[in-house]
Design an enzyme around this catalytic site. Structure first.
Site, short mmCIF file in Angstrom:
data_model
loop_
_atom_site.label_atom_id
_atom_site.label_comp_id
_atom_site.label_asym_id
_atom_site.label_seq_id
_atom_site.Cartn_x
_atom_site.Cartn_y
_atom_site.Cartn_z
N GLU A 153 0.67 -1.29 -0.01
CA GLU A 153 -0.25 -0.42 0.01
C GLU A 153 0.45 1.32 -0.11
OE1 GLU A 153 -4.13 -2.31 2.11
OE2 GLU A 153 -2.67 -0.73 3.43
N GLU A 312 -6.69 -7.76 -1.36
CA GLU A 312 -7.22 -7.37 0.33
C GLU A 312 -8.76 -7.11 -0.05
OE1 GLU A 312 -4.56 -5.49 2.53
OE2 GLU A 312 -3.75 -5.79 2.61
#
Length: 673
Positions: A153, A312
């Site tokens: 991320e 995710e």
């Protein structure tokens, strides 16, 4: 095109982040057994493991990871192996404290979270390259390895550092980008407020100043920060390509506008072998499934329309919002399959086993604290079987009906200080226009403003404050060739340097819209304006109005009150073979629905009869066939008309005429022919 799907994965991906280092080794075999029971096909491993893999400088412990990968391989589970460079060990920071980022106010962060990295720091870059090399040398040809997962991320929670190393790096970036300091002065308009520079060495990052700083400098620093992080990704990626050829390399994006605003994902999409994304529902009162669909469409678009992977999402509630409700029964499957409908090659979660310690111990997981005698576990097992059943759709592509132009750099520029109204929010306009298209059951591609638009009958521009000359020419040519364009207010105003285009507003959109704007007239908080149509009907606007002067455009709706009373509010311009609509206020949902409906009629997009609100219908098409996904987000059973009969994959039943979809359920029909 080369195959960039995870190596050796012949089914859709189903699984999640697996962090065995949080658990005694005795638990690992049970994990693999339960993964098999749940239908897990791939897990992400090692993302936060640098401190275990390199417990001291130059000392390595790969034994535990060898055993984990061996167990997973024996269980038939593929591995998305992370480079753990999002969290360097504490020993690294104690030796190199300058690798911790510094805020614009001059505060240096401390170790103890994640993602606290100065991406310009040479010591961090060297250490990240070293651990990546060690991993690639050891596991580059491991039989379980399906995918490399670089970092985690990027851009969250720190996207920019303002330290001395970054200042020096920024000067080099400016020299490479502009060539001369005079070119920087011209781009930034430093003649204003006497900000002129005579040497690159005088330029610093846009640190805290007594009042608003230079907007061109601030915009370029966001570009620089994004480009610097991307440099570090490329460095790791290139090591992996060299030492582990044939294994795709990715990093998990956060494309949802509700989750990350610091990365230019158009640029990032060109760097990864496989686009992957993380998505979490934002419980802010919005219809969360619309945000989900928008994020999935945006991710697919960043992938150029190719299949991508949801790396995710959550099985139920998260733990980092002010209020974190659980997902309703069936919602996990519905969320997962909505991503699949819009192009994902599977559904992965954070995480496999719910943590007992640490910051995310209340974040839901595939295997909850309560174990296998829980609703979440039973739904996970059921979803695993569903995902496996749908594996034949691998490689097919989602079909879109319309396009929305979006540009992260324009968003950055719009959000700089001292704009006409702080109530104008580009994300809100994008969300609202997307929702209007969604409610008309139109599947949306997102496109860069300079991309080829010729295949779309309808293109919507919800918020493009910054538009280059090339972008303006692109949309003009699109309309001239027969396209239908819808533009919202405060678009086309500045160029790539945040300089107002010469002449009247709206700059590069004047000709295609057939109008000019003499002046912006933002509204006060809670102020409203009425719009009247030729038939006497009314719409409502807020936040913004403009003094619009038609120069070829026809007035469709007129301001009925306020400073702009009697002036055009919504216009329509026939340009070449196409049509361009302009709306100069923020319409409410009813008005936006009407506007999109008029434009859809111009574009020849007929209404889809018989489809209730909050029932999605999305197609994927490829060599294996055409697949119709129907997702019922409502609390009532529904029936959806089928133009073509087929076989419903999740039940095995034939489907013809009208497809029955129970409340909260998903149906996937392989259409005949």
């Amino acid at each position: 095109m080369p195959d960039t799907s995870p190596r050796g994965l012949t089914r859709l991906a189903f699984g999640g982040d697996y962090n065995p280092e949080q658990w005694p080794e005795a638990v690992w075999q049970e994990d693999v057994r339960l993964m098999r029971e749940a239908g897990v096909t791939m897990v992400s491993v090692g993302i936060f493991s640098w401190a275990l893999l390199e417990p001291a400088p130059g000392e390595y412990d790969f034994g535990w990871l060898d055993r984990v990968l061996g167990l997973l391989h024996a269980g038939g589970i593929r591995v998305d192996l992370g480079t753990p460079t999002v969290v360097p060990p504490v020993w690294f920071y104690r030796a190199h404290p300058e690798a911790l980022p510094v805020t614009a106010e001059g505060v240096r962060y401390e170790f103890g979270s994640r993602g606290a990295i100065c991406h310009s720091n040479a010591d961090y870059r060297a250490a990240a390259a070293n651990i990546t090399t060690r991993l690639a040398e050891r596991y580059g040809d491991h039989p379980a390895l399906a995918l490399w997962h670089v970092h985690n991320e990027y851009g969250v929670p720190v996207s920019a550092c303002y330290c001395a190393s970054c200042a020096a790096h920024f000067r080099r970036w400016l020299a490479d980008t502009y060539g001369t300091v005079d070119a920087v002065n011209e781009a930034w308009g430093t003649a204003f407020w006497g900000q002129r520079y005579t040497d690159f060495g005088q330029i610093n990052p846009p640190r805290a100043t007594p009042t608003v700083g230079n907007p061109g400098q601030a915009l370029d620093y966001r570009r620089f920060a994004d480009a610097t992080i991307r440099e570090n990704f490329r460095a790791e990626r290139d090591i992996l390509h060299r030492l582990s050829p044939g294994v795709p390399v990715t990093t998990n994006f956060m494309t949802a506008l509700s989750q990350c605003d610091s990365m230019d994902y158009w640029a990032w999409g060109r760097e990864v072998d496989l686009v992957t994304n993380d998505h979490y529902l934002i419980t802010d009162g919005r219809r969360t499934h619309v945000n989900l669909a928008m994020a999935a469409d945006l991710t697919r678009s960043v992938a150029g329309g190719a299949p991508w992977l949801l790396l995710e999402h959550s099985t139920s509630g998260v733990n980092w919002q002010p209020r974190n409700p659980a997902k309703a029964p069936g919602q996990m499957a519905r969320n997962s399959l909505a991503h699949v409908a819009r192009g994902s090659e599977g559904a992965m979660f954070f995480q496999w086993r719910q943590s007992r310690r640490g910051a995310e111990k209340f974040h839901s997981a595939m295997l909850p604290h309560g174990g296998t005698d829980t609703r979440v576990w039973r739904e996970v097992v059921e979803l695993g079987a569903c995902v496996d059943t749908l594996s034949e759709i691998r490689g097919t592509r989602t079909e879109a009906d319309a396009a929305m132009l979006w540009d992260w750099q324009s968003w950055w520029a719009q959000n700089l200080s001292w704009r006409p109204s702080e109530d104008h929010d580009p994300r809100e306009r994008a969300d609202s226009f997307y929702e209007a298209l969604y409610d008309r059951h139109l599947t949306v591609d997102f496109a860069h403003p300079e991309a080829d638009l010729s295949r779309y009958p309808l293109v919507v521009v919800p918020a493009l404050y910054l538009m280059t000359e090339a972008a303006g020419n692109n949309v003009r040519e699109y309309v001239e060739r027969g396209g239908t364009l819808v533009v919202s207010y405060f678009s086309g105003i500045v160029d790539q340097h945040d300089a107002v285009h010469e002449g009247a507003y709206p700059g590069v959109l004047r000709d295609v819209l057939g109008l000019t704007v003499e002046e912006f007239s933002p509204l006060l908080e809670d102020e409203r304006v009425r719009l009247t149509g030729p038939d006497g009907s009314e719409l409502t606007g807020d936040v913004w109005t403009e003094f619009v002067v038609p120069r070829g455009a026809e007035t469709v709706w007129t301001y009925a009150d306020g400073l702009t009373a009697g002036r055009p509010a919504v216009t329509r311009h026939r340009h070449g073979r196409g049509t361009a609509w302009y709306v100069s206020t923020r319409l409410d949902a009813q008005g936006l629905d009407a506007l999109v409906g008029w434009a859809a009629d111009d574009a020849g997009l007929a209404p889809r009869a018989g489809l209730p609100r909050d029932v999605e219908v999305v197609r994927r098409r490829g060599e294996s066939g055409t697949y119709l996904f129907v997702i019922n987000h409502t609390a009532g059973d529904t029936k959806v008309p089928l133009d073509t009969p087929g076989t419903e994959l999740l039940t095995g039943e034939r489907a013809a005429g009208r497809l029955a979809v129970p409340a909260g359920a998903v149906r996937v029909v392989r259409l005949d022919g």
